[in-house]
Scaffold this motif. Structure first.
Motif, PDB file in Angstrom:
ATOM      1  N   ARG A 115      -1.227 -37.013  48.440  1.00 22.79           N
ATOM      2  CA  ARG A 115      -2.013 -37.386  49.616  1.00 22.79           C
ATOM      3  C   ARG A 115      -3.151 -36.417  49.922  1.00 22.79           C
ATOM      4  N   GLU A 116      -3.025 -35.160  49.524  1.00 26.53           N
ATOM      5  CA  GLU A 116      -4.040 -34.156  49.835  1.00 26.53           C
ATOM      6  C   GLU A 116      -5.011 -33.999  48.664  1.00 26.53           C
ATOM      7  N   GLN A 117      -6.282 -33.775  48.987  1.00 26.90           N
ATOM      8  CA  GLN A 117      -7.283 -33.663  47.933  1.00 26.90           C
ATOM      9  C   GLN A 117      -6.988 -32.500  46.990  1.00 26.90           C
ATOM     10  N   LEU A 123      -3.552 -32.103  40.169  1.00 26.09           N
ATOM     11  CA  LEU A 123      -2.900 -33.063  39.277  1.00 26.09           C
ATOM     12  C   LEU A 123      -3.834 -33.507  38.163  1.00 26.09           C
ATOM     13  N   LEU A 124      -5.015 -33.995  38.528  1.00 26.93           N
ATOM     14  CA  LEU A 124      -5.921 -34.521  37.516  1.00 26.93           C
ATOM     15  C   LEU A 124      -6.399 -33.427  36.564  1.00 26.93           C
ATOM     16  N   GLY A 125      -6.569 -32.217  37.084  1.00 29.32           N
ATOM     17  CA  GLY A 125      -6.947 -31.116  36.210  1.00 29.32           C
ATOM     18  C   GLY A 125      -5.879 -30.817  35.178  1.00 29.32           C
ATOM     19  N   ARG A 126      -4.623 -30.863  35.601  1.00 29.77           N
ATOM     20  CA  ARG A 126      -3.524 -30.614  34.660  1.00 29.77           C
ATOM     21  C   ARG A 126      -3.428 -31.744  33.638  1.00 29.77           C
ATOM     22  N   LEU A 127      -3.570 -32.972  34.107  1.00 32.84           N
ATOM     23  CA  LEU A 127      -3.515 -34.095  33.169  1.00 32.84           C
ATOM     24  C   LEU A 127      -4.646 -34.006  32.145  1.00 32.84           C
ATOM     25  N   ARG A 128      -5.818 -33.553  32.602  1.00 33.76           N
ATOM     26  CA  ARG A 128      -6.927 -33.392  31.651  1.00 33.76           C
ATOM     27  C   ARG A 128      -6.587 -32.355  30.590  1.00 33.76           C
ATOM     28  N   SER A 129      -5.926 -31.285  30.977  1.00 34.10           N
ATOM     29  CA  SER A 129      -5.586 -30.234  30.017  1.00 34.10           C
ATOM     30  C   SER A 129      -4.518 -30.689  29.021  1.00 34.10           C
ATOM     31  N   TRP A 130      -3.756 -31.707  29.385  1.00 33.17           N
ATOM     32  CA  TRP A 130      -2.709 -32.234  28.503  1.00 33.17           C
ATOM     33  C   TRP A 130      -3.186 -33.410  27.660  1.00 33.17           C
ATOM     34  N   LEU A 131      -4.390 -33.867  27.877  1.00 32.20           N
ATOM     35  CA  LEU A 131      -4.886 -35.048  27.178  1.00 32.20           C
ATOM     36  C   LEU A 131      -5.434 -34.664  25.807  1.00 32.20           C
ATOM     37  N   PHE A 213      -7.084 -45.099  47.770  1.00 35.62           N
ATOM     38  CA  PHE A 213      -8.289 -44.590  47.120  1.00 35.62           C
ATOM     39  C   PHE A 213      -9.301 -45.724  46.969  1.00 35.62           C
ATOM     40  N   PHE A 214     -10.570 -45.392  47.196  1.00 38.16           N
ATOM     41  CA  PHE A 214     -11.662 -46.309  46.891  1.00 38.16           C
ATOM     42  C   PHE A 214     -12.295 -45.883  45.570  1.00 38.16           C
ATOM     43  N   LEU A 215     -12.884 -46.830  44.869  1.00 38.72           N
ATOM     44  CA  LEU A 215     -13.382 -46.564  43.523  1.00 38.72           C
ATOM     45  C   LEU A 215     -14.415 -45.435  43.449  1.00 38.72           C
ATOM     46  N   PRO A 216     -15.430 -45.373  44.313  1.00 35.94           N
ATOM     47  CA  PRO A 216     -16.379 -44.253  44.204  1.00 35.94           C
ATOM     48  C   PRO A 216     -15.702 -42.893  44.379  1.00 35.94           C
ATOM     49  N   GLU A 217     -14.740 -42.821  45.294  1.00 42.31           N
ATOM     50  CA  GLU A 217     -14.003 -41.573  45.503  1.00 42.31           C
ATOM     51  C   GLU A 217     -13.225 -41.196  44.253  1.00 42.31           C
ATOM     52  N   LEU A 218     -12.540 -42.170  43.665  1.00 41.78           N
ATOM     53  CA  LEU A 218     -11.739 -41.892  42.478  1.00 41.78           C
ATOM     54  C   LEU A 218     -12.628 -41.485  41.308  1.00 41.78           C
ATOM     55  N   ARG A 219     -13.776 -42.119  41.203  1.00 47.75           N
ATOM     56  CA  ARG A 219     -14.712 -41.751  40.136  1.00 47.75           C
ATOM     57  C   ARG A 219     -15.132 -40.281  40.266  1.00 47.75           C
ATOM     58  N   LEU A 220     -15.449 -39.852  41.483  1.00 43.74           N
ATOM     59  CA  LEU A 220     -15.840 -38.463  41.703  1.00 43.74           C
ATOM     60  C   LEU A 220     -14.698 -37.495  41.399  1.00 43.74           C
ATOM     61  N   LEU A 221     -13.491 -37.853  41.813  1.00 43.01           N
ATOM     62  CA  LEU A 221     -12.334 -37.004  41.525  1.00 43.01           C
ATOM     63  C   LEU A 221     -12.141 -36.844  40.020  1.00 43.01           C
ATOM     64  N   LEU A 222     -12.250 -37.944  39.296  1.00 43.72           N
ATOM     65  CA  LEU A 222     -12.086 -37.885  37.848  1.00 43.72           C
ATOM     66  C   LEU A 222     -13.174 -37.035  37.208  1.00 43.72           C
ATOM     67  N   GLU A 223     -14.413 -37.226  37.628  1.00 41.22           N
ATOM     68  CA  GLU A 223     -15.509 -36.434  37.066  1.00 41.22           C
ATOM     69  C   GLU A 223     -15.342 -34.953  37.403  1.00 41.22           C
ATOM     70  N   ARG A 224     -14.879 -34.661  38.611  1.00 48.89           N
ATOM     71  CA  ARG A 224     -14.634 -33.274  39.035  1.00 48.89           C
ATOM     72  C   ARG A 224     -13.608 -32.598  38.131  1.00 48.89           C
ATOM     73  N   CYS A 225     -12.687 -33.389  37.569  1.00 43.41           N
ATOM     74  CA  CYS A 225     -11.586 -32.829  36.778  1.00 43.41           C
ATOM     75  C   CYS A 225     -11.768 -33.025  35.277  1.00 43.41           C
ATOM     76  N   GLY A 226     -12.967 -33.388  34.855  1.00 43.40           N
ATOM     77  CA  GLY A 226     -13.262 -33.444  33.429  1.00 43.40           C
ATOM     78  C   GLY A 226     -13.018 -34.777  32.765  1.00 43.40           C
ATOM     79  N   ALA A 252      -9.628 -43.929  31.919  1.00 36.42           N
ATOM     80  CA  ALA A 252     -10.515 -42.764  31.879  1.00 36.42           C
ATOM     81  C   ALA A 252     -10.265 -41.971  30.604  1.00 36.42           C
ATOM     82  N   THR A 253     -11.298 -41.312  30.129  1.00 33.64           N
ATOM     83  CA  THR A 253     -11.197 -40.448  28.958  1.00 33.64           C
ATOM     84  C   THR A 253     -11.796 -39.092  29.296  1.00 33.64           C
ATOM     85  N   GLY A 254     -11.542 -38.126  28.458  1.00 32.11           N
ATOM     86  CA  GLY A 254     -12.077 -36.793  28.698  1.00 32.11           C
ATOM     87  C   GLY A 254     -13.553 -36.690  28.360  1.00 32.11           C
TER      88      GLY A 254
END
Length: 255
Positions: A115-117, A123-131, A213-226, A252-254
């Motif tokens: 729930r918290e940014q 989370l997304l940063g860790r998932l990126r490192s495991w991808l 989550f709204f799509l523009p927000e999720l897109r930014l979160l994903l881009e922020r995390c690689g 999403a991809t890296g």
């Protein structure tokens, strides 16, 4: 997340027995990926077991022991899958994997539990490192638009009626919810009324909070995390994502 699922673990499989609309999508994605698969918030193994039965090696992580106990009970009857399924009882925000995955899944609403940014970015940063290189992350969420456009109601809603797997008792699942549009939080009280053979009702209350989550927000979160958001669909069959789509399924991809 753990306290809620500890409360509902005994009902979870019976309640979601008919939830299978996404399995063909995961089978298709798994067939296209190279390498192992990670199911984040694997719970009682609905997706995990399905993919293992198709011959894939799947890893799961969940921080709720009662849910994993249900998974372990299933695997006792499926010894042929023991070398295909590997899972840990751990917090995904702190756990370390030394391997890389060709496909990482945040299945049915899993991201909504963060729930918290700060949690979302961690989370997304860790998932990126495991991808793995050329790997993919798939996120399945409800489309927030129709929910936020609907009228609020504080009425008691009957969600479904099902039979408990263990006792055989009838369970009436009801809910009362409130949407905080400013915080994008759904506050929901799940009410499990268990009716035994004598007609006595035993009530179990399970309060929960989920983050939309709204799509523009999720897109930014994903881009922020690689990550790069490659595709978004409105259902598990690949329909176009539009304003009134029921789901928001993101590939999403890296970068």
């Amino acid at each position: 997340m753990s306290a809620f699922y500890t409360t509902v673990a005994r009902f979870y499989d019976a309640e979601n027995r008919d939830k299978a609309d996404d399995l063909a999508m995961y089978s298709r994605l798994a067939a296209e990926c190279e390498g192992d698969i990670l199911d984040v918030g694997c719970g009682t193994g609905r997706v995990l077991i399905h993919l293992a039965q198709a011959g894939h090696r799947v890893y799961g992580i969940d921080n709720d022991r009662p849910m994993l106990n249900r998974l372990e009970g299933k695997l006792e009857g499926l010894p042929q899958l023991r070398d295909k399924i590997h899972y840990v009882h751990a917090d995904v925000l702190r756990h370390e994997y030394e391997r890389r995955f060709g496909l990482i899944l945040l299945t049915y609403n899993a991201l909504m539990h963060f729930r918290e940014q700060e949690q979302q970015i961690t989370l997304l940063g860790r998932l990126r490192s495991w991808l793995a290189e050329n790997g993919a992350l798939v996120i399945d969420l409800p489309n927030a638009g129709p929910v936020f456009a609907s009228e609020d109601t504080d009425s008691l809603t009957l969600e479904r009626i099902f039979l408990d797997d263990i006792s055989g008792h009838m369970i009436m699942l009801q809910s009362v919810s409130a949407l905080d549009r400013a915080a994008q939080l759904l506050h929901i009280d799940w009410i499990y009324d268990e009716i035994n053979g004598d007609g006595v009702v035993r009530r179990q209350l399970a309060p929960h909070q989920l983050r939309y989550f709204f799509l523009p927000e999720l897109r930014l979160l994903l881009e922020r995390c690689g990550f790069s958001l490659d595709q978004v669909y409105g259902d598990t069959e690949g329909a176009d994502y539009v304003a009134d789509s029921e789901r928001m399924i993101v590939y999403a991809t890296g970068t």
